[in-house]
Design an enzyme around this catalytic site. Structure first.
Site, PDB file in Angstrom:
ATOM      1  N   LYS A  95       0.872  -1.176   0.000  1.00 17.27           N
ATOM      2  CA  LYS A  95       0.000   0.000   0.000  1.00 17.27           C
ATOM      3  C   LYS A  95       0.910   1.227   0.000  1.00 17.27           C
ATOM      4  O   LYS A  95       2.070   1.145   0.425  1.00 17.27           O
ATOM      5  CB  LYS A  95      -0.862  -0.004   1.266  1.00 17.27           C
ATOM      6  CG  LYS A  95      -2.102   0.820   1.172  1.00 17.27           C
ATOM      7  CD  LYS A  95      -3.267   0.053   0.584  1.00 17.27           C
ATOM      8  CE  LYS A  95      -4.485   0.929   0.425  1.00 17.27           C
ATOM      9  NZ  LYS A  95      -5.622   0.215  -0.118  1.00 17.27           N
ATOM     10  N   GLY A 119     -25.910   1.907   2.375  1.00 20.12           N
ATOM     11  CA  GLY A 119     -24.947   2.478   1.427  1.00 20.12           C
ATOM     12  C   GLY A 119     -25.322   2.078   0.015  1.00 20.12           C
ATOM     13  O   GLY A 119     -25.249   0.908  -0.353  1.00 20.12           O
ATOM     14  N   GLY A 166     -24.006   3.355  -2.828  1.00 23.99           N
ATOM     15  CA  GLY A 166     -23.001   3.911  -3.740  1.00 23.99           C
ATOM     16  C   GLY A 166     -22.719   2.922  -4.853  1.00 23.99           C
ATOM     17  O   GLY A 166     -23.585   2.134  -5.245  1.00 23.99           O
ATOM     18  N   VAL A 175     -20.938   0.205  -5.040  1.00 20.87           N
ATOM     19  CA  VAL A 175     -21.074  -1.221  -4.717  1.00 20.87           C
ATOM     20  C   VAL A 175     -22.521  -1.540  -4.328  1.00 20.87           C
ATOM     21  O   VAL A 175     -23.137  -2.464  -4.865  1.00 20.87           O
ATOM     22  CB  VAL A 175     -20.121  -1.617  -3.557  1.00 20.87           C
ATOM     23  CG1 VAL A 175     -20.347  -3.061  -3.142  1.00 20.87           C
ATOM     24  CG2 VAL A 175     -18.672  -1.418  -3.977  1.00 20.87           C
ATOM     25  N   TYR A 213     -25.376  -0.097  -4.855  1.00 22.55           N
ATOM     26  CA  TYR A 213     -26.389  -0.002  -5.913  1.00 22.55           C
ATOM     27  C   TYR A 213     -26.355  -1.241  -6.813  1.00 22.55           C
ATOM     28  O   TYR A 213     -27.379  -1.853  -7.120  1.00 22.55           O
ATOM     29  CB  TYR A 213     -26.162   1.270  -6.743  1.00 22.55           C
ATOM     30  CG  TYR A 213     -27.317   1.592  -7.653  1.00 22.55           C
ATOM     31  CD1 TYR A 213     -28.305   2.493  -7.245  1.00 22.55           C
ATOM     32  CD2 TYR A 213     -27.440   0.997  -8.903  1.00 22.55           C
ATOM     33  CE1 TYR A 213     -29.376   2.781  -8.069  1.00 22.55           C
ATOM     34  CE2 TYR A 213     -28.514   1.271  -9.731  1.00 22.55           C
ATOM     35  CZ  TYR A 213     -29.473   2.172  -9.310  1.00 22.55           C
ATOM     36  OH  TYR A 213     -30.548   2.449 -10.124  1.00 22.55           O
TER      37      TYR A 213
HETATM   38  P1  NAD Z   1     -19.382   5.094  -2.581  1.00 20.10           P
HETATM   39  O1  NAD Z   1     -18.742   6.301  -2.034  1.00 20.10           O
HETATM   40  O2  NAD Z   1     -19.750   5.023  -4.032  1.00 20.10           O
HETATM   41  O3  NAD Z   1     -20.736   4.768  -1.761  1.00 20.10           O
HETATM   42  C1  NAD Z   1     -20.855   4.868  -0.386  1.00 20.10           C
HETATM   43  C2  NAD Z   1     -22.322   5.217  -0.098  1.00 20.10           C
HETATM   44  O4  NAD Z   1     -22.530   5.106   1.300  1.00 20.10           O
HETATM   45  C3  NAD Z   1     -22.685   6.625  -0.506  1.00 20.10           C
HETATM   46  O5  NAD Z   1     -23.892   6.610  -1.270  1.00 20.10           O
HETATM   47  C4  NAD Z   1     -22.904   7.348   0.843  1.00 20.10           C
HETATM   48  O6  NAD Z   1     -23.872   8.365   0.782  1.00 20.10           O
HETATM   49  C5  NAD Z   1     -23.344   6.194   1.711  1.00 20.10           C
HETATM   50  N1  NAD Z   1     -23.153   6.411   3.143  1.00 20.10           N
HETATM   51  C6  NAD Z   1     -22.113   7.002   3.783  1.00 20.10           C
HETATM   52  N2  NAD Z   1     -22.299   6.978   5.119  1.00 20.10           N
HETATM   53  C7  NAD Z   1     -23.476   6.365   5.332  1.00 20.10           C
HETATM   54  C8  NAD Z   1     -24.219   6.017   6.484  1.00 20.10           C
HETATM   55  N3  NAD Z   1     -23.784   6.306   7.715  1.00 20.10           N
HETATM   56  N4  NAD Z   1     -25.416   5.389   6.330  1.00 20.10           N
HETATM   57  C9  NAD Z   1     -25.881   5.087   5.101  1.00 20.10           C
HETATM   58  N5  NAD Z   1     -25.220   5.382   3.964  1.00 20.10           N
HETATM   59  C10 NAD Z   1     -24.044   6.006   4.076  1.00 20.10           C
HETATM   60  O7  NAD Z   1     -18.426   3.886  -2.198  1.00 20.10           O
HETATM   61  P2  NAD Z   1     -18.348   2.421  -2.843  1.00 20.10           P
HETATM   62  O8  NAD Z   1     -17.285   2.411  -3.885  1.00 20.10           O
HETATM   63  O9  NAD Z   1     -19.723   1.937  -3.142  1.00 20.10           O
HETATM   64  O10 NAD Z   1     -17.742   1.615  -1.603  1.00 20.10           O
HETATM   65  C11 NAD Z   1     -18.566   1.285  -0.501  1.00 20.10           C
HETATM   66  C12 NAD Z   1     -17.735   0.510   0.510  1.00 20.10           C
HETATM   67  O11 NAD Z   1     -17.195  -0.666  -0.093  1.00 20.10           O
HETATM   68  C13 NAD Z   1     -16.528   1.279   1.075  1.00 20.10           C
HETATM   69  O12 NAD Z   1     -16.324   0.865   2.401  1.00 20.10           O
HETATM   70  C14 NAD Z   1     -15.377   0.780   0.199  1.00 20.10           C
HETATM   71  O13 NAD Z   1     -14.137   0.906   0.871  1.00 20.10           O
HETATM   72  C15 NAD Z   1     -15.776  -0.674   0.032  1.00 20.10           C
HETATM   73  N6  NAD Z   1     -15.208  -1.320  -1.152  1.00 20.10           N
HETATM   74  C16 NAD Z   1     -15.472  -0.843  -2.376  1.00 20.10           C
HETATM   75  C17 NAD Z   1     -14.962  -1.496  -3.505  1.00 20.10           C
HETATM   76  C18 NAD Z   1     -15.282  -1.011  -4.895  1.00 20.10           C
HETATM   77  O14 NAD Z   1     -15.056  -1.778  -5.839  1.00 20.10           O
HETATM   78  N7  NAD Z   1     -15.802   0.198  -5.054  1.00 20.10           N
HETATM   79  C19 NAD Z   1     -14.161  -2.633  -3.353  1.00 20.10           C
HETATM   80  C20 NAD Z   1     -13.912  -3.124  -2.064  1.00 20.10           C
HETATM   81  C21 NAD Z   1     -14.451  -2.456  -0.963  1.00 20.10           C
END
Ligand code: NAD
Length: 370
Positions: free
Chosen positions: A80, A180, A182, A184, A186
């Site tokens: 990292k 959440g 976002g 993932v 969705y």
């Molecule tokens: P993102 O930022 O697109 O979505 C996060 C969502 O969570 C947002 O819509 C936000 O409004 C919502 N949110 C934040 N705080 C909240 C709360 N207290 N209650 C309800 N909703 C809340 O992020 P993402 O890319 O979808 O990632 C989501 C999680 O998955 C993160 O922890 C990320 O580290 C993890 N992750 C993502 C990936 C990836 O491929 N994107 C891979 C591994 C892990």
């Protein structure tokens, strides 16, 4: 604690401090373990309060990557990087190219990718200076957004948990609360609706809730009601530490399975408490490994189909972890740690006899020779 004591504590191989006056770059690259292959992990840019915080973060995150890659069956180690700085003012082409030169200097022991505070555009500057970068855009024949593959992995991992608890993979009719919505969350909801699950959704951002409700049937849950809503599966897909001393006692769902990183505030104690309470927890870094699988796939010439197929193996990994947890009467978090260590130890034993370090020549050839 001295720097060497910090490295020795969790057996880190190497830490590189990088500074470049002209661009203002101050970065730390941590390589935790390269027994399975070159270390891979994102670079994040954050305005850390001090250098100790930055070092602690990079050591913790690089170690996590070793376990994640090992359990996902990848021939990769854990690494990292952190760049200390404000993303709003500190970013420049010069800065990311300087960072890229440091990565190149490691000759493939560390492969970088995008993480918090860093965009695909920033990574394209890094790529001008080093071949050891992935997670670039699809237009440059990269893997693009990993979220659909992450969500797919979470979906199959959830099915593995369902099989354990209800004797069937089917999620039809199950009440599933997705926190959440976002990238993932969705995508995950789409899988759940396609399968006929009874979807409950929660997001602090109303626009995400509205967007989802326009496209899928679901019941909205307010953030303050997250733990008062009786459901079959709780799926955290927002931020970390959603399960802490207080909330670990409030969960009533028999399964917790979601894509968010660091869901447990304290991995050992909260993992153990969930087990005591009879709640099946899918360890976050196992069930969300689809993102890493997707990025790693880029190293072989990206194929979405191959990435999805590999992400489907998360089903059997989760089953294996559940079995170990039952056989040894340990939490699933502990079981996944043991699984990762077993694989590293076994392959480490092989590599001492057959492969050596000479594989680090040639672009990524070391990934396929094992
Ligand atoms: P993102 O930022 O697109 O979505 C996060 C969502 O969570 C947002 O819509 C936000 O409004 C919502 N949110 C934040 N705080 C909240 C709360 N207290 N209650 C309800 N909703 C809340 O992020 P993402 O890319 O979808 O990632 C989501 C999680 O998955 C993160 O922890 C990320 O580290 C993890 N992750 C993502 C990936 C990836 O491929 N994107 C891979 C591994 C892990």
């Amino acid at each position: 604690m001295t720097v060497f004591e910090s490295l020795a504590q969790n057996d880190h191989e190497q830490v590189v401090f990088c500074q470049d006056k002209e661009s203002g770059l101050k970065a730390i690259i941590a390589i935790h373990n390269t027994v399975l292959g070159p270390s891979l992990g994102g670079v994040r840019m954050l305005p850390y309060n001090n250098e100790d915080d930055a070092l602690r973060d990079v050591l913790r995150l690089s170690r996590g990557m070793t376990y994640k890659a090992a359990v996902a069956g990848l021939n990769l180690g854990g690494g990292k990087a952190v760049i200390i700085g404000q993303t709003c003012v500190g970013k420049s082409e010069l800065l990311f190219r300087a960072f890229g030169r440091f990565v190149e200097g490691l000759g493939g022991r560390y492969i970088t990718a995008e993480d918090v505070g860093v965009t695909v555009k920033d990574m394209e500057y890094v790529r001008l200076e080093t071949q050891y970068v992935c997670g670039i855009s699809e237009s440059l024949r990269g893997a693009g957004d990993p979220s659909p593959v992450t969500a797919h992995g979470v979906y199959v991992g959830m099915k593995a948990c369902a099989h354990e608890v209800w004797g069937s993979d089917s999620l039809r009719g199950k009440k599933i609360l997705v926190q959440g919505l976002g990238k993932v969350g969705y995508n995950l909801c789409q899988h759940l609706v396609n399968e006929g699950a009874d979807l409950y959704i929660c997001d602090t951002d109303d626009s995400r809730v509205k967007l989802l409700l326009r496209n899928m049937p679901a019941t909205m849950v307010r953030p303050e009601d997250l733990f008062n809503t009786p459901v079959d599966i709780f799926s955290p897909n927002a931020l970390g530490a959603v399960i802490n001393d207080k909330t670990v006692e409030l969960i009533t769902a028999p399964i917790v399975a979601g894509g968010a990183n660091n869901q447990l505030e304290h991995e050992d104690s909260h993992g153990a408490r969930l087990k005591e309470r009879g709640i099946l927890y899918a360890p976050d870094y196992v069930i969300n490994a689809g993102g890493l699988i997707n990025v790693a796939n880029e190293l072989e010439g990206y194929s979405r189909d191959r990435a999805i197929k590999h992400a489907e193996s998360i089903y059997s990994v989760i089953k294996q972890i559940i079995q170990t947890s039952k056989d040894q009467n340990i939490s699933t978090t502990e079981a996944s740690g043991r699984l990762a260590e077993q694989r590293i130890n076994k392959i480490g034993h092989l590599s001492r006899y057959y492969t050596g370090r000479s594989e680090y020549s040639g672009r990524f050839s070391f990934l396929y020779n094992r």
